[in-house]
Design a protein around this motif. Structure first.
Motif, PDB file in Angstrom:
ATOM      1  N   LEU A 265       0.832  -1.214   0.000  1.00 56.24           N
ATOM      2  CA  LEU A 265       0.000   0.000   0.000  1.00 56.24           C
ATOM      3  C   LEU A 265       0.864   1.260   0.000  1.00 56.24           C
ATOM      4  CD1 LEU A 265      -2.835  -1.112   2.441  1.00 56.24           C
ATOM      5  CD2 LEU A 265      -3.097  -0.558   0.010  1.00 56.24           C
ATOM      6  N   ASP A 268       1.894   1.682  -3.460  1.00 58.52           N
ATOM      7  CA  ASP A 268       0.748   2.186  -4.218  1.00 58.52           C
ATOM      8  C   ASP A 268       0.588   3.693  -4.030  1.00 58.52           C
ATOM      9  OD1 ASP A 268      -1.982   1.677  -5.614  1.00 58.52           O
ATOM     10  OD2 ASP A 268      -2.538   2.712  -3.759  1.00 58.52           O
ATOM     11  N   ALA A 312      -5.069   2.715   3.583  1.00 54.66           N
ATOM     12  CA  ALA A 312      -5.897   1.612   3.070  1.00 54.66           C
ATOM     13  C   ALA A 312      -7.043   2.174   2.228  1.00 54.66           C
ATOM     14  CB  ALA A 312      -6.420   0.763   4.226  1.00 54.66           C
ATOM     15  N   ARG A 313      -6.725   2.626   1.047  1.00 56.04           N
ATOM     16  CA  ARG A 313      -7.742   3.209   0.172  1.00 56.04           C
ATOM     17  C   ARG A 313      -8.657   2.126  -0.383  1.00 56.04           C
ATOM     18  NH1 ARG A 313      -7.155   2.279  -5.177  1.00 56.04           N
ATOM     19  NH2 ARG A 313      -5.116   1.723  -6.055  1.00 56.04           N
ATOM     20  N   VAL A 315     -10.144  -0.285  -2.928  1.00 55.90           N
ATOM     21  CA  VAL A 315      -9.538  -0.972  -4.075  1.00 55.90           C
ATOM     22  C   VAL A 315     -10.604  -1.766  -4.810  1.00 55.90           C
ATOM     23  CG1 VAL A 315      -7.818  -2.679  -4.815  1.00 55.90           C
ATOM     24  CG2 VAL A 315      -7.327  -1.159  -2.873  1.00 55.90           C
ATOM     25  N   GLU A 320      -8.332  -3.098 -10.960  1.00 53.98           N
ATOM     26  CA  GLU A 320      -6.966  -2.704 -10.602  1.00 53.98           C
ATOM     27  C   GLU A 320      -6.026  -3.894 -10.505  1.00 53.98           C
ATOM     28  OE1 GLU A 320      -6.653   0.497  -7.624  1.00 53.98           O
ATOM     29  OE2 GLU A 320      -8.823   0.270  -7.378  1.00 53.98           O
ATOM     30  N   SER A 323      -2.016  -4.004  -9.774  1.00 52.68           N
ATOM     31  CA  SER A 323      -1.526  -2.841  -9.039  1.00 52.68           C
ATOM     32  C   SER A 323      -0.988  -3.263  -7.681  1.00 52.68           C
ATOM     33  CB  SER A 323      -2.653  -1.828  -8.847  1.00 52.68           C
ATOM     34  OG  SER A 323      -3.630  -2.347  -7.945  1.00 52.68           O
ATOM     35  N   ASP A 324      -0.183  -2.395  -7.072  1.00 53.83           N
ATOM     36  CA  ASP A 324       0.338  -2.707  -5.739  1.00 53.83           C
ATOM     37  C   ASP A 324      -0.790  -2.801  -4.714  1.00 53.83           C
ATOM     38  OD1 ASP A 324       3.142  -3.031  -6.068  1.00 53.83           O
ATOM     39  OD2 ASP A 324       3.357  -0.874  -6.343  1.00 53.83           O
ATOM     40  N   ALA A 325      -1.843  -1.990  -4.884  1.00 57.78           N
ATOM     41  CA  ALA A 325      -2.976  -2.077  -3.962  1.00 57.78           C
ATOM     42  C   ALA A 325      -3.645  -3.439  -4.068  1.00 57.78           C
ATOM     43  CB  ALA A 325      -3.969  -0.962  -4.249  1.00 57.78           C
ATOM     44  N   TRP A 350     -11.104  -4.094   4.537  1.00 55.50           N
ATOM     45  CA  TRP A 350      -9.695  -4.133   4.934  1.00 55.50           C
ATOM     46  C   TRP A 350      -9.562  -4.632   6.370  1.00 55.50           C
ATOM     47  CZ3 TRP A 350      -5.688  -4.300   1.986  1.00 55.50           C
ATOM     48  CH2 TRP A 350      -5.592  -3.591   0.791  1.00 55.50           C
TER      49      TRP A 350
END
Length: 372
Positions: A265, A268, A312-313, A315, A320, A323-325, A350
Motif C-alpha cells: 500500500l 501504491d 488503506a484506500r 480498491v 486494478e 496494481s500494488d494495492a 480491509w
C-alpha cells in the motif's frame, strides 16, 4: 509550530500530545470560560444518569494544581465517547495518595511548560493506587452537571467529543494493577451515566492516532472494560459489541502479512520501500515519509489508527488487477476462495482481511482544532 484560530476565535496551538516522560459534533459551540456560570443550573442538575454513584474524585485544588494559563473552553454539547490512555511512565510500587498527587502535578507541569498548553491535557487521571484525580480544571464540575464538555488536549480530533482518562504506568507487557482497574471501571461507568454514553463507546488512544498508547495489554483489555462498565450500569451488551473495529498497530520489529500488505500500500501511494513483510528501519522511514506527506500530527513511523485509514484506500480488485494495492489485497486473501473476497475492498473489508473487524466505531470528530 503553526498556529491558527478556532471557530470561537480562541488561539489554538498546533502542538503534539505524547512524549510525557512520566509519560465532533459540528453543531457544538463554545459557551463558557472560568468564572462564567449557567443560570438556574448547579452540579448534578439535568444530568443524564443511570444512578451510578460518583467515585471519589480529587479535584484540582486537592492535588495542588497550578492555575490554568488561559481560558478553559467549555462546549455546549455532551461528549459521545471515552478515550483511555496510559502515561508511559514507570510502573512504580508507591501507590500512596501522595504519589498520585505528584503524578498529577508532574503531568500538568509537562503539559504547560513543555507542550505549551493552557493546563493538563486530559480530563481525569487514575494513579496506580486507584486514586482518581481531576486533570484539566473544571472537568469535574462540568461532569457533575452532565450537559457540556470541557475541551481537552489528549487527542487531536477527539478533544470535544471524548473524555480523556490517563492511567498511570506503562501497559505494553504488564496489566494495570487491580486498584487502578477498579477505579477505571467505576469512573467510566459514572461518566457514561452522566453523559448518556453507551458503555461500548470506550476506545484507546491508538484507535485514532499513530501511538502505542494505552499499551498492548491495556488496549487488549478494552472489550472486558466495555462489558464490566455495562454491568455496572445495569445494561446488557452482546459480546460481539464489546469488540470494536480497529486497525492493527504496526511498528519496528513486526513481521507478517499485515506488514507486507502495508508495504504494498505504501508503494501504491508512491513511497519507495521494501516488500518483504519485515517492519525494518527502511519501512519505518517509508511510513514516516507517508505520514509527513499526508499531514499526520506527529510522523513517527508507527502505523496506527491515524494513518491506516488514509493508507488503506478503496480498491476495486478486477479493475486494478496487477496494481500494488491489488497485491496488498492478494497477500491477505491467499488461500481464500474468490467468492470469499469482496470485489470492492473498503475500510470494513480491509479490517476484516487484517483480522481487526468488529462493531462500528463512533467516528464523531470535534471542531476544536489542535490541542491547547
Amino acid at each position: 509550530m503553526g498556529r491558527r484560530r478556532g471557530v470561537t476565535g480562541v488561539v489554538r496551538g498546533d502542538l503534539g500530545r505524547r512524549g510525557f516522560v512520566l509519560g465532533g459534533l459540528t453543531t457544538g459551540a463554545l459557551i463558557a470560560a472560568p468564572g462564567i456560570g449557567w443560570a438556574g443550573e448547579r452540579p448534578g442538575g439535568g444530568a443524564v444518569t443511570d444512578g451510578v454513584a460518583s467515585p471519589d474524585i480529587i479535584d484540582c485544588a486537592g492535588w495542588g494544581a497550578r492555575p490554568n494559563s488561559a481560558i478553559v473552553p467549555i462546549w455546549n454539547q455532551r461528549p459521545v465517547k471515552i478515550l483511555v490512555h496510559h502515561t508511559a511512565s514507570a510502573n512504580v510500587a508507591d501507590t500512596s495518595r501522595a504519589a498520585a498527587d505528584r503524578v498529577a502535578r508532574a503531568i500538568q507541569n509537562f503539559h504547560m511548560d513543555s507542550r505549551g498548553w493552557l493546563d493538563t491535557g486530559q480530563h481525569f487521571t487514575i494513579s496506580r493506587g486507584g486514586f482518581v484525580l481531576e486533570g484539566r480544571h473544571r472537568s469535574l464540575e462540568v461532569l457533575r452537571i452532565g450537559q457540556r464538555q470541557v475541551e481537552g488536549a489528549h487527542c487531536t480530533g477527539q478533544n470535544v467529543v471524548a473524555v480523556g482518562i490517563e492511567n498511570e504506568g506503562t501497559y505494553i507487557d504488564q496489566d494495570p494493577p487491580g486498584a487502578l482497574w477498579d477505579s477505571l471501571r467505576t469512573t467510566c461507568a459514572y461518566i457514561c451515566g452522566q453523559y448518556g454514553i453507551a458503555p461500548t463507546e470506550l476506545y484507546g488512544h491508538r484507535d485514532f492516532k499513530n501511538t502505542i498508547c494505552p499499551g498492548d495489554r491495556l488496549y487488549g483489555m478494552l472489550p472486558r472494560l466495555r462489558s464490566e462498565v455495562a454491568e455496572v450500569l445495569g445494561r446488557r451488551v452482546e459480546e460481539a459489541d464489546t469488540h470494536k473495529a480497529s486497525w492493527p498497530l504496526l511498528r519496528a520489529g513486526d513481521t507478517g502479512d499485515a506488514v507486507l500488505a502495508a508495504q504494498y500500500l505504501l508503494r501504491d501511494a508512491g513511497v519507495r520501500t521494501n516488500a518483504d513483510g519485515r517492519y525494518s528501519p527502511a519501512t519505518v522511514a517509508a511510513v514516516t515519509e507517508f505520514q509527513q506527506a499526508t499531514g499526520a500530527e506527529e510522523p513517527n513511523g508507527i502505523l496506527g489508527g491515524e494513518s491506516w485509514p488514509v493508507l488503506a484506500r478503496t480498491v476495486h480488485r478486477t479493475a486494478e488487477a496487477g496494481s500494488d494495492a491489488a497485491r496488498a489485497v492478494g497477500v491477505l486473501t491467499a488461500g481464500r476462495s474468490a467468492e470469499a473476497v469482496p470485489e470492492t475492498v473498503d475500510h470494513p473489508a480491509w479490517q476484516d482481511l487484517l483480522g481487526t473487524s468488529g462493531s462500528p466505531v463512533n467516528t464523531a470528530v470535534d471542531p476544536a482544532g489542535p490541542p491547547q
